[in-house]
Structure formats: structure tokens, C-alpha cells
Write a protein that holds these residues in place. Sequence first.
Motif, PDB file in Angstrom:
ATOM      1  N   ARG A 185      -1.584   8.607   6.741  1.00  0.00           N
ATOM      2  CA  ARG A 185      -1.152   7.268   6.379  1.00  0.00           C
ATOM      3  C   ARG A 185      -2.279   6.265   6.629  1.00  0.00           C
ATOM      4  O   ARG A 185      -3.167   6.499   7.444  1.00  0.00           O
ATOM      5  CB  ARG A 185       0.074   6.851   7.199  1.00  0.00           C
ATOM      6  CG  ARG A 185       1.388   7.471   6.776  1.00  0.00           C
ATOM      7  CD  ARG A 185       2.517   6.993   7.671  1.00  0.00           C
ATOM      8  NE  ARG A 185       2.342   7.420   9.055  1.00  0.00           N
ATOM      9  CZ  ARG A 185       3.061   6.966  10.084  1.00  0.00           C
ATOM     10  NH1 ARG A 185       4.002   6.051   9.866  1.00  0.00           N
ATOM     11  NH2 ARG A 185       2.848   7.423  11.308  1.00  0.00           N
ATOM     12  N   TRP A 186      -2.204   5.137   5.924  1.00  0.00           N
ATOM     13  CA  TRP A 186      -3.147   4.037   6.125  1.00  0.00           C
ATOM     14  C   TRP A 186      -2.408   2.830   6.688  1.00  0.00           C
ATOM     15  O   TRP A 186      -1.278   2.527   6.260  1.00  0.00           O
ATOM     16  CB  TRP A 186      -3.821   3.641   4.813  1.00  0.00           C
ATOM     17  CG  TRP A 186      -4.815   4.642   4.324  1.00  0.00           C
ATOM     18  CD1 TRP A 186      -4.589   5.691   3.487  1.00  0.00           C
ATOM     19  CD2 TRP A 186      -6.210   4.677   4.649  1.00  0.00           C
ATOM     20  NE1 TRP A 186      -5.743   6.391   3.272  1.00  0.00           N
ATOM     21  CE2 TRP A 186      -6.762   5.795   3.967  1.00  0.00           C
ATOM     22  CE3 TRP A 186      -7.041   3.889   5.435  1.00  0.00           C
ATOM     23  CZ2 TRP A 186      -8.115   6.123   4.056  1.00  0.00           C
ATOM     24  CZ3 TRP A 186      -8.381   4.221   5.531  1.00  0.00           C
ATOM     25  CH2 TRP A 186      -8.911   5.325   4.849  1.00  0.00           C
ATOM     26  N   ALA A 211      -7.101  -4.446  -3.338  1.00  0.00           N
ATOM     27  CA  ALA A 211      -6.755  -3.027  -3.433  1.00  0.00           C
ATOM     28  C   ALA A 211      -7.533  -2.223  -2.404  1.00  0.00           C
ATOM     29  O   ALA A 211      -8.613  -2.621  -1.947  1.00  0.00           O
ATOM     30  CB  ALA A 211      -7.044  -2.502  -4.834  1.00  0.00           C
ATOM     31  N   LEU A 212      -6.970  -1.065  -2.058  1.00  0.00           N
ATOM     32  CA  LEU A 212      -7.664  -0.061  -1.261  1.00  0.00           C
ATOM     33  C   LEU A 212      -8.085   1.040  -2.217  1.00  0.00           C
ATOM     34  O   LEU A 212      -7.229   1.651  -2.880  1.00  0.00           O
ATOM     35  CB  LEU A 212      -6.745   0.492  -0.171  1.00  0.00           C
ATOM     36  CG  LEU A 212      -7.390   1.421   0.856  1.00  0.00           C
ATOM     37  CD1 LEU A 212      -8.388   0.669   1.725  1.00  0.00           C
ATOM     38  CD2 LEU A 212      -6.323   2.085   1.731  1.00  0.00           C
ATOM     39  N   VAL A 237       1.147  -6.218   8.235  1.00  0.00           N
ATOM     40  CA  VAL A 237       0.472  -4.928   8.185  1.00  0.00           C
ATOM     41  C   VAL A 237       1.160  -4.087   7.122  1.00  0.00           C
ATOM     42  O   VAL A 237       2.394  -3.959   7.109  1.00  0.00           O
ATOM     43  CB  VAL A 237       0.511  -4.208   9.543  1.00  0.00           C
ATOM     44  CG1 VAL A 237       0.047  -2.764   9.413  1.00  0.00           C
ATOM     45  CG2 VAL A 237      -0.376  -4.931  10.546  1.00  0.00           C
ATOM     46  N   VAL A 238       0.362  -3.526   6.221  1.00  0.00           N
ATOM     47  CA  VAL A 238       0.867  -2.668   5.161  1.00  0.00           C
ATOM     48  C   VAL A 238       0.632  -1.218   5.564  1.00  0.00           C
ATOM     49  O   VAL A 238      -0.474  -0.849   5.951  1.00  0.00           O
ATOM     50  CB  VAL A 238       0.180  -2.969   3.816  1.00  0.00           C
ATOM     51  CG1 VAL A 238       0.644  -1.990   2.734  1.00  0.00           C
ATOM     52  CG2 VAL A 238       0.453  -4.408   3.390  1.00  0.00           C
ATOM     53  N   THR A 239       1.695  -0.411   5.475  1.00  0.00           N
ATOM     54  CA  THR A 239       1.583   1.028   5.693  1.00  0.00           C
ATOM     55  C   THR A 239       1.639   1.731   4.347  1.00  0.00           C
ATOM     56  O   THR A 239       2.545   1.475   3.552  1.00  0.00           O
ATOM     57  CB  THR A 239       2.728   1.550   6.579  1.00  0.00           C
ATOM     58  OG1 THR A 239       2.699   0.857   7.836  1.00  0.00           O
ATOM     59  CG2 THR A 239       2.579   3.042   6.825  1.00  0.00           C
ATOM     60  N   VAL A 240       0.640   2.579   4.092  1.00  0.00           N
ATOM     61  CA  VAL A 240       0.576   3.325   2.830  1.00  0.00           C
ATOM     62  C   VAL A 240       0.684   4.806   3.152  1.00  0.00           C
ATOM     63  O   VAL A 240      -0.137   5.349   3.896  1.00  0.00           O
ATOM     64  CB  VAL A 240      -0.732   3.040   2.064  1.00  0.00           C
ATOM     65  CG1 VAL A 240      -0.706   3.741   0.702  1.00  0.00           C
ATOM     66  CG2 VAL A 240      -0.947   1.544   1.892  1.00  0.00           C
ATOM     67  N   LYS A 241       1.713   5.451   2.607  1.00  0.00           N
ATOM     68  CA  LYS A 241       1.908   6.878   2.828  1.00  0.00           C
ATOM     69  C   LYS A 241       1.080   7.696   1.841  1.00  0.00           C
ATOM     70  O   LYS A 241       0.635   7.177   0.817  1.00  0.00           O
ATOM     71  CB  LYS A 241       3.392   7.223   2.689  1.00  0.00           C
ATOM     72  CG  LYS A 241       4.269   6.591   3.752  1.00  0.00           C
ATOM     73  CD  LYS A 241       5.717   6.994   3.570  1.00  0.00           C
ATOM     74  CE  LYS A 241       6.599   6.375   4.649  1.00  0.00           C
ATOM     75  NZ  LYS A 241       8.028   6.755   4.477  1.00  0.00           N
ATOM     76  N   THR A 287     -10.398   5.899  -7.328  1.00  0.00           N
ATOM     77  CA  THR A 287      -8.953   5.880  -7.535  1.00  0.00           C
ATOM     78  C   THR A 287      -8.329   4.862  -6.585  1.00  0.00           C
ATOM     79  O   THR A 287      -8.874   4.551  -5.525  1.00  0.00           O
ATOM     80  CB  THR A 287      -8.324   7.264  -7.274  1.00  0.00           C
ATOM     81  OG1 THR A 287      -8.658   7.699  -5.947  1.00  0.00           O
ATOM     82  CG2 THR A 287      -8.837   8.285  -8.278  1.00  0.00           C
ATOM     83  N   GLU A 288      -7.167   4.352  -6.964  1.00  0.00           N
ATOM     84  CA  GLU A 288      -6.458   3.359  -6.167  1.00  0.00           C
ATOM     85  C   GLU A 288      -5.525   4.041  -5.176  1.00  0.00           C
ATOM     86  O   GLU A 288      -4.694   4.861  -5.555  1.00  0.00           O
ATOM     87  CB  GLU A 288      -5.659   2.423  -7.073  1.00  0.00           C
ATOM     88  CG  GLU A 288      -6.530   1.544  -7.953  1.00  0.00           C
ATOM     89  CD  GLU A 288      -5.702   0.645  -8.855  1.00  0.00           C
ATOM     90  OE1 GLU A 288      -4.515   0.981  -9.098  1.00  0.00           O
ATOM     91  OE2 GLU A 288      -6.230  -0.383  -9.310  1.00  0.00           O
ATOM     92  N   ILE A 289      -5.679   3.699  -3.900  1.00  0.00           N
ATOM     93  CA  ILE A 289      -4.734   4.146  -2.872  1.00  0.00           C
ATOM     94  C   ILE A 289      -3.583   3.157  -2.764  1.00  0.00           C
ATOM     95  O   ILE A 289      -2.428   3.544  -2.622  1.00  0.00           O
ATOM     96  CB  ILE A 289      -5.445   4.295  -1.513  1.00  0.00           C
ATOM     97  CG1 ILE A 289      -6.553   5.347  -1.597  1.00  0.00           C
ATOM     98  CG2 ILE A 289      -4.453   4.656  -0.410  1.00  0.00           C
ATOM     99  CD1 ILE A 289      -7.389   5.451  -0.340  1.00  0.00           C
TER     100      ILE A 289
END
Length: 366
Positions: free
Chosen positions: A52-53, A359-360, A62-66, A33-35
Motif C-alpha cells: 500500500r501507499w 498523480a502518483l 492522507v490518501v491510502t492507495v491499495k 503508469t498511474e498508481i
Amino acid sequence: MMMKVNLSLLFILLIGQLRAATADNGPNDYLVTEIATSLHSPWAAVQLPDQRWLITEMGGTVVTVKPDGSMTRQSLALQDLYVNGQGGLLDIALMQDFSMSQRVMLSYATGNDDCNALTVATASLSEHGELVNIAPLLTTSPCRDTPAHFGGRLAVLADGTWLVTTGDGFDYREQAQRLDSQLGKVLRFREDGQAPADNPFPDAPYVYSLGHRNPQGLASDPHTGRLYQQEHGPAGGDEINLLIAGENYGWPVVTKGIDYSGARISPFEEYPGMRDPLYNWTPSIAPSSMTWYAGNAFPALRQHLLVSALKAKGLFAINMSAKPLSSRRIFATIEQRIRDVVADADGNIVVLTDGESAALLKIAPE
């Protein structure tokens, strides 16, 4: 005379062989799955305790992903950031006391086309989720005039000291053997940027090991404390090494690879006083990162080193309890250049793809 065959027994044996073969090929039932998507040349990802990432992008963001999938992007105030070729913002790692201090360690290229180097800095995560108070700790010397082979992988040791890998600058490979140069080395330093007094070379106070080409992987076995390092070879000769203080890992005196032109780099594949790799890939897979897997999501991969690959476009597992060591591709449906691999808090495997639109991805049991 014809021999009678016990079909039931034969069927049982065949099923057993099939199951054994399937187990040897690694996990087969998994979901991807895509984060996060739309990442711009990302280099490293780290998960925070609150799930968070943080993802570094080489251009200096820097990208922050919740956890809900929402993303924010911050341009860092990195003085003299050098973005060209393999240079840019590279690794990010959490301080051991991150839960209290909210501090991280960063590595990135600095300088210009004529004189560039690898820099390590600390930063703090503010209550608004931004990295602030960026403070450089050390910059490697001498500088180079090539935009390649920076190394840049960070790792914190049990005693609180840090390691950072440095590349040979591509055109400066002989300096990997020189203690008066920090190119082609693994360096060890304290949180304040100073060299620990017990480093192995008094005349080269930061050098932990030498003879490396472009190392971009560091991992440790939490049970034994053994350190492992991985590096890009030339055309062939990608390596996994047992990393030991004071040891010489041979480059460019020793290599199992050849030059991209097809010419031989060295006549030696081993040499007295220089450590052989635990494992090498020839032809190259272009290993880009590495993690020790100790999670519960994929029990068959425990005690394995997981290695991401750029050229071979995938993820590889090394069973560190097997003799001899062998490499096998896992999660074969992921056929993309992989820049980084980590495990999340639940033991799922998370990979960061490479490129301008990356992608992560989370790999979890089905």
C-alpha cells in the motif's frame, strides 16, 4: 591523394559512439503508469511493506492507495495545523520498527498567520488503515509570520535517531546563522522527541547543521552511510551538500544565487569555515526531494541521487561516482512539476506530481 576509408570500421565506431551517448543519457526504454490520480496538493509518498501507499496532502489529509488501485482519504486530527502558502501537512516516514509497531513520523506546519512553525509528530496506523494516536514531539522556535520555507523533510539514521530539515522562513534568513534559532537548520532528535546527547552544539541541543535556506531533500548512501542534503536556493544556487554534523553550509553569507529582485544577496560564493556544495544548479531547478537509487530495475542509475524538480518540471540524476559531478535530466517525457521521488520495493521509480490535481506515477522498465 585521396585517403581510402574503411566503411565497416567507420560504421562500427559510429554505432559505438551512439550507444555510449544513449547510455550517458540514462534509461530510454521505460513505461509510465498511474498508481493514483486526483490527489490534492500532495507532498510526500511512502510505500508500506504490504505494497500500500500512504500519500500526504497539504490540506491535512492522507490518501491510502491499495495494490488494486482503490483509494481512501482520511482527514488527520492535527492540532493547530496551519495551511497557507507552503505550509500544511508535509512529510511522512516509517519508523525503523514499522513492521511491529505500525508507527510513522509526520511533519507539518502549525500556528497561524502571525506565529507559525514546523512540528514533528508520531502516529500509529490502525488495523483499519487510519493514522491514529497522533503525538507531537517537537515544534521549532522561534515562530515566524510568513507562510514559506518550512523545510520539513524527515530521515531516520542507522542509530535510530531522526533528522528533520527546517527552512529559514524566507524573511528570516539571517537566523539560519544563529544557534539560538532553529530556522534554517537540520535538527536531530530521538524517537521520544528529546535531543541526543552527542549532537554537536551543547548550547543548541537539537541543531545538527546550520546555514540552510529551504532544505527539502535528505538521502543516505546505504553502503558508506554518507548523508546528502538538498535545498532550494533563491534565483540560482540550488544545492546538494554532503551533510556533516556541526558544519555550517553558509546561507545567507555564501550563495551562488541572487535575490528574486535581481539584487545580490552576498558578495561571497565561498567563505572560510563554511562548506561548499557538492553541486549547484544555476539557474534554479527548484529541487523538491531526493532519493539514493540502489534498485535493480534501472541498473544504469545505481549509485545516483535522483532529484525531483518543480520549476524545471522533471527528474534529474546525479552520478555520485563521477568527478566532477554533473546533473542530467532523465525520463524526459515526464514534463510536470515533481514534488517527491522514491523507489518502490521492486526498484521502480515512483514520482509524485504537484498541484491541485496531481498523480502518483510509476516508472518501470519497458
